[in-house]
Design a protein around this motif. Structure first.
Motif, PDB file in Angstrom:
ATOM      1  N   ASN A 111       0.848  -1.183   0.000  1.00 13.21           N
ATOM      2  CA  ASN A 111       0.000   0.000   0.000  1.00 13.21           C
ATOM      3  C   ASN A 111       0.889   1.240   0.000  1.00 13.21           C
ATOM      4  OD1 ASN A 111       0.958   0.275   2.630  1.00 13.21           O
ATOM      5  ND2 ASN A 111      -0.932  -0.400   3.593  1.00 13.21           N
ATOM      6  N   MET A 112       0.288   2.409   0.047  1.00 11.56           N
ATOM      7  CA  MET A 112       1.059   3.646  -0.054  1.00 11.56           C
ATOM      8  C   MET A 112       1.915   3.913   1.182  1.00 11.56           C
ATOM      9  SD  MET A 112      -1.897   5.965  -1.895  1.00 11.56           S
ATOM     10  CE  MET A 112      -1.087   7.502  -1.554  1.00 11.56           C
ATOM     11  N   LYS A 113       1.657   3.181   2.270  1.00 14.39           N
ATOM     12  CA  LYS A 113       2.480   3.316   3.474  1.00 14.39           C
ATOM     13  C   LYS A 113       3.706   2.404   3.442  1.00 14.39           C
ATOM     14  CE  LYS A 113      -1.463   4.533   6.418  1.00 14.39           C
ATOM     15  NZ  LYS A 113      -2.272   4.130   7.595  1.00 14.39           N
ATOM     16  N   GLY A 114       3.812   1.604   2.383  1.00 13.37           N
ATOM     17  CA  GLY A 114       4.932   0.681   2.274  1.00 13.37           C
ATOM     18  C   GLY A 114       4.697  -0.633   2.976  1.00 13.37           C
ATOM     19  N   GLU A 115       3.459  -0.895   3.378  1.00 12.46           N
ATOM     20  CA  GLU A 115       3.140  -2.150   4.070  1.00 12.46           C
ATOM     21  C   GLU A 115       2.670  -3.202   3.070  1.00 12.46           C
ATOM     22  OE1 GLU A 115       0.038  -0.610   6.436  1.00 12.46           O
ATOM     23  OE2 GLU A 115       1.341   0.213   8.004  1.00 12.46           O
ATOM     24  N   GLU A 116       3.118  -4.433   3.272  1.00 12.52           N
ATOM     25  CA  GLU A 116       2.691  -5.519   2.393  1.00 12.52           C
ATOM     26  C   GLU A 116       1.247  -5.906   2.733  1.00 12.52           C
ATOM     27  OE1 GLU A 116       3.940 -10.132   1.386  1.00 12.52           O
ATOM     28  OE2 GLU A 116       5.494  -8.736   2.071  1.00 12.52           O
ATOM     29  N   VAL A 117       0.391  -5.890   1.724  1.00 15.62           N
ATOM     30  CA  VAL A 117      -1.028  -6.162   1.962  1.00 15.62           C
ATOM     31  C   VAL A 117      -1.522  -7.392   1.198  1.00 15.62           C
ATOM     32  CG1 VAL A 117      -1.629  -3.779   2.487  1.00 15.62           C
ATOM     33  CG2 VAL A 117      -1.660  -4.557   0.103  1.00 15.62           C
ATOM     34  N   GLY A 118      -0.618  -8.081   0.518  1.00 13.72           N
ATOM     35  CA  GLY A 118      -1.042  -9.284  -0.209  1.00 13.72           C
ATOM     36  C   GLY A 118      -0.008  -9.727  -1.215  1.00 13.72           C
ATOM     37  N   LYS A 119      -0.415 -10.679  -2.028  1.00 15.20           N
ATOM     38  CA  LYS A 119       0.447 -11.209  -3.089  1.00 15.20           C
ATOM     39  C   LYS A 119      -0.331 -11.197  -4.403  1.00 15.20           C
ATOM     40  CE  LYS A 119       4.071 -12.878  -0.636  1.00 15.20           C
ATOM     41  NZ  LYS A 119       5.493 -12.617  -0.910  1.00 15.20           N
ATOM     42  N   VAL A 120       0.395 -11.174  -5.500  1.00 16.66           N
ATOM     43  CA  VAL A 120      -0.248 -11.242  -6.808  1.00 16.66           C
ATOM     44  C   VAL A 120       0.601 -12.111  -7.733  1.00 16.66           C
ATOM     45  CG1 VAL A 120       0.888  -9.154  -7.691  1.00 16.66           C
ATOM     46  CG2 VAL A 120      -1.285  -9.891  -8.664  1.00 16.66           C
ATOM     47  N   ASP A 121      -0.073 -12.911  -8.537  1.00 19.16           N
ATOM     48  CA  ASP A 121       0.618 -13.758  -9.509  1.00 19.16           C
ATOM     49  C   ASP A 121       0.795 -12.985 -10.809  1.00 19.16           C
ATOM     50  OD1 ASP A 121       0.802 -15.975  -7.831  1.00 19.16           O
ATOM     51  OD2 ASP A 121      -1.223 -16.655  -8.371  1.00 19.16           O
ATOM     52  N   LEU A 122       2.003 -13.049 -11.364  1.00 18.13           N
ATOM     53  CA  LEU A 122       2.294 -12.370 -12.619  1.00 18.13           C
ATOM     54  C   LEU A 122       2.188 -13.349 -13.786  1.00 18.13           C
ATOM     55  CD1 LEU A 122       5.407 -10.255 -11.569  1.00 18.13           C
ATOM     56  CD2 LEU A 122       3.019  -9.543 -11.630  1.00 18.13           C
ATOM     57  N   ASN A 123       1.712 -12.865 -14.901  1.00 17.32           N
ATOM     58  CA  ASN A 123       1.553 -13.686 -16.098  1.00 17.32           C
ATOM     59  C   ASN A 123       2.925 -14.023 -16.679  1.00 17.32           C
ATOM     60  OD1 ASN A 123       0.933 -14.779 -18.629  1.00 17.32           O
ATOM     61  ND2 ASN A 123      -0.891 -13.503 -18.841  1.00 17.32           N
ATOM     62  N   ASP A 124       3.221 -15.313 -16.774  1.00 20.19           N
ATOM     63  CA  ASP A 124       4.524 -15.738 -17.291  1.00 20.19           C
ATOM     64  C   ASP A 124       4.723 -15.363 -18.755  1.00 20.19           C
ATOM     65  OD1 ASP A 124       5.469 -16.719 -14.944  1.00 20.19           O
ATOM     66  OD2 ASP A 124       4.920 -18.808 -15.329  1.00 20.19           O
ATOM     67  N   ALA A 125       3.643 -15.137 -19.478  1.00 23.82           N
ATOM     68  CA  ALA A 125       3.755 -14.763 -20.888  1.00 23.82           C
ATOM     69  C   ALA A 125       4.340 -13.364 -21.053  1.00 23.82           C
ATOM     70  CB  ALA A 125       2.388 -14.836 -21.560  1.00 23.82           C
ATOM     71  N   ILE A 126       4.323 -12.583 -19.948  1.00 25.47           N
ATOM     72  CA  ILE A 126       4.870 -11.218 -19.989  1.00 25.47           C
ATOM     73  C   ILE A 126       6.061 -11.065 -19.056  1.00 25.47           C
ATOM     74  CG2 ILE A 126       4.343  -8.768 -19.627  1.00 25.47           C
ATOM     75  CD1 ILE A 126       1.398  -9.492 -20.072  1.00 25.47           C
ATOM     76  N   PHE A 127       5.922 -11.594 -17.846  1.00 21.22           N
ATOM     77  CA  PHE A 127       6.929 -11.363 -16.800  1.00 21.22           C
ATOM     78  C   PHE A 127       7.806 -12.589 -16.536  1.00 21.22           C
ATOM     79  CE2 PHE A 127       3.241  -8.649 -15.920  1.00 21.22           C
ATOM     80  CZ  PHE A 127       3.843  -7.410 -15.893  1.00 21.22           C
ATOM     81  N   GLY A 128       7.661 -13.620 -17.362  1.00 23.09           N
ATOM     82  CA  GLY A 128       8.470 -14.818 -17.149  1.00 23.09           C
ATOM     83  C   GLY A 128       9.034 -15.377 -18.438  1.00 23.09           C
ATOM     84  N   VAL A 129       9.348 -14.480 -19.394  1.00 21.79           N
ATOM     85  CA  VAL A 129       9.860 -14.930 -20.692  1.00 21.79           C
ATOM     86  C   VAL A 129      11.380 -15.063 -20.637  1.00 21.79           C
ATOM     87  CG1 VAL A 129       7.963 -13.805 -21.908  1.00 21.79           C
ATOM     88  CG2 VAL A 129      10.117 -12.577 -21.590  1.00 21.79           C
ATOM     89  N   GLU A 130      11.917 -15.721 -21.656  1.00 19.90           N
ATOM     90  CA  GLU A 130      13.376 -15.812 -21.765  1.00 19.90           C
ATOM     91  C   GLU A 130      13.893 -14.448 -22.221  1.00 19.90           C
ATOM     92  OE1 GLU A 130      16.804 -18.340 -24.188  1.00 19.90           O
ATOM     93  OE2 GLU A 130      14.707 -18.958 -24.259  1.00 19.90           O
ATOM     94  N   ILE A 131      14.846 -13.893 -21.494  1.00 22.33           N
ATOM     95  CA  ILE A 131      15.334 -12.539 -21.777  1.00 22.33           C
ATOM     96  C   ILE A 131      16.209 -12.537 -23.029  1.00 22.33           C
ATOM     97  CG2 ILE A 131      16.724 -10.614 -20.915  1.00 22.33           C
ATOM     98  CD1 ILE A 131      15.890 -11.441 -18.094  1.00 22.33           C
TER      99      ILE A 131
END
Length: 206
Positions: A8-28
């Motif tokens: 959140n805007m206070k810098g506190e962790e409020v959860g988790k989110v899964d990222l799409n491997d088709a965008i954020f998990g490709v071979e660089i």
């Protein structure tokens, strides 16, 4: 599937989110990333520089002295490059520096850049980024809470309060989901994305 924390805007962790491997998990693909950066920098060049050659400089039509007998080197014009006021050798002329890159290559380069930021733990997801008023101090507080200084901040909507609050912050660039590019992703140390913007990115580029 990559999994990152949501703050959140206070810098506190409020959860988790899964990222799409088709965008954020490709071979660089470093080569494509390099090409995309070079293309953007080249396309930003105006290419309007101009200098006159000896044929374009005014004057110099008469031979300054006769060919032989003066003791001087032979000269045909006072507008030759070795003369003061003469033309320029290989003078620059207006030209286009633009480089073409295929759409698929651009997408692959952007995905590689985003993946590298996730791999380097330089990708932060915010649950929301909203202000009641235009206040640079509040925006700086959010960055300090997240322990970030040089950042690319991606939002889903053109919120005037947020955009104007960030305008005078050094080393921070605001971007909408449809304006992000490889150069900015690689230039800034950290990429901060709101949850709404993340959803839009995954819809467009997946």
């Amino acid at each position: 599937m990559a999994n990152v924390a949501v703050y959140n805007m206070k810098g506190e962790e409020v959860g988790k989110v899964d990222l799409n491997d088709a965008i954020f998990g490709v071979e660089i693909n470093e080569h494509l990333v390099h090409l995309a950066v070079v293309q953007q920098l080249a396309n930003n060049r105006q290419g309007t520089q101009k200098a006159k050659t000896r044929s374009e400089v005014r004057g110099g039509g008469r031979k300054p002295w006769r060919q032989k007998g003066t003791g001087h080197a032979r000269q045909g014009s006072t507008r030759s490059p070795q003369w003061t006021g003469g033309g320029v050798v290989f003078a620059p002329t207006p030209r286009s520096y633009s480089i073409k890159l295929n759409r698929k290559e651009k997408r692959a380069a952007l995905k590689s850049a985003l993946t590298s930021r996730v791999n380097d733990s330089k990708f932060i997801v915010l649950d929301e980024l909203k202000f009641d008023e235009i206040k640079t101090k509040k925006f700086v507080e959010v960055l300090n809470n997240l322990k970030v200084n040089k950042a690319l901040v991606v939002v889903a909507d053109n919120d005037e309060n947020v955009m104007m609050s960030a305008r005078n912050v050094a080393d921070v660039k605001m971007a909408l989901t449809n304006t992000i590019n490889v150069y900015d992703v690689m230039k800034y140390n950290t990429v901060i994305v709101t949850k709404d913007a993340l959803t839009k990115i995954e819809e467009v580029y997946a």
